[in-house]
Motif scaffolding. Structure first.
Motif, short mmCIF file in Angstrom:
data_model
loop_
_atom_site.label_atom_id
_atom_site.label_comp_id
_atom_site.label_asym_id
_atom_site.label_seq_id
_atom_site.Cartn_x
_atom_site.Cartn_y
_atom_site.Cartn_z
N ALA A 107 51.94 -0.91 31.55
CA ALA A 107 52.20 0.50 31.30
C ALA A 107 50.96 1.20 30.76
O ALA A 107 50.03 0.57 30.24
CB ALA A 107 53.35 0.65 30.30
N ARG A 154 64.36 7.94 28.06
CA ARG A 154 63.84 7.97 29.41
C ARG A 154 64.50 9.16 30.12
O ARG A 154 65.58 9.61 29.69
CB ARG A 154 64.11 6.67 30.16
N LYS A 180 54.47 2.25 34.34
CA LYS A 180 55.16 3.28 33.56
C LYS A 180 54.13 4.09 32.77
O LYS A 180 53.09 3.55 32.37
CB LYS A 180 56.11 2.64 32.55
N ASP A 194 57.71 8.35 32.14
CA ASP A 194 58.82 7.42 32.32
C ASP A 194 59.56 7.12 31.02
O ASP A 194 60.70 6.68 31.05
CB ASP A 194 58.30 6.10 32.90
N GLU A 195 58.88 7.31 29.90
CA GLU A 195 59.51 7.05 28.61
C GLU A 195 58.87 7.94 27.56
O GLU A 195 57.67 8.19 27.60
CB GLU A 195 59.34 5.57 28.22
N LYS A 254 49.06 5.53 37.90
CA LYS A 254 50.36 4.86 37.83
C LYS A 254 50.59 3.96 39.04
O LYS A 254 51.30 2.96 38.95
CB LYS A 254 51.49 5.90 37.74
#
Length: 185
Positions: free
Chosen positions: A117, A182, A3, A137-138, A111
């Motif tokens: 992450a 997200r 992530k 992703d976040e 990634k």
């Protein structure tokens, strides 16, 4: 696949820096440092744009940073760092790799590599291109209880709206609020 988590400090009016690049308003206290240490233990790489990297590299390796917050400073200094840059030719901060090609392609490759992450700190201009490529992703946004009025707006230039789904909202004693999202869908 790893992530990529974007973390940014903002004001209530959506600015990530004041005039002249001022970030002296970032609210960092013991409660935030506990969060930061935990977050840094959950990642195994840091991603920066050049400008953010230069600020971080000027601060975290210093004796002042090590004295003020040794846990966060040690982790910041030891973690692998990846810098998207067209201008830097070398990096003096330990464990730093310069990403000199297409930033989105380079980060997409990172990634795909094994590991925990990756954290993208600040770097709003780089973040715009990564949002466009669907690589974030976040989003972890710390909203500081402050209106600056003037400065640089977060994700300025994002060409199309993106819907997000709330993961968590946490209020801190300082008045800061951490909003975690997200991409929706």
């Amino acid at each position: 696949m790893r992530k990529l988590i974007l973390q940014m400090m903002l004001t209530v009016d959506g600015l990530y820096e004041g005039e002249g690049g001022d970030i002296g308003w970032h609210h960092v206290d013991e409660e935030f440092n506990v969060y930061a240490a935990d977050f840094l233990r959950s990642v195994d790489g840091l991603v920066f744009g050049r400008i953010t990297y230069e600020g971080m590299a000027a601060y975290w390796p210093t004796a002042y940073a090590m004295e003020r917050d040794p846990v966060v400073a040690e982790r910041m200094n030891k973690l692998p760092k990846y810098v998207a840059t067209r201008t830097l030719t070398e990096a003096e901060w330990e464990n730093t790799t310069l990403l000199r090609g297409n930033a989105a392609e380079e980060i997409a490759r990172l990634k795909e590599s094994p590991g925990k992450a990756l954290a993208l700190f600040g770097s709003s201009r780089l973040a715009v291109s990564l949002v466009q490529q669907g690589l974030i992703d976040e989003y972890r946004i710390f909203v500081n209880p402050l209106l600056l009025g003037r400065g640089s707006r977060f994700l300025q230039g994002l060409p199309v709206p993106r819907k997000l789904e709330l993961l968590e909202a946490k209020a801190y004693r300082s008045g800061c609020v951490l909003l975690s999202y997200r991409p929706a869908g």
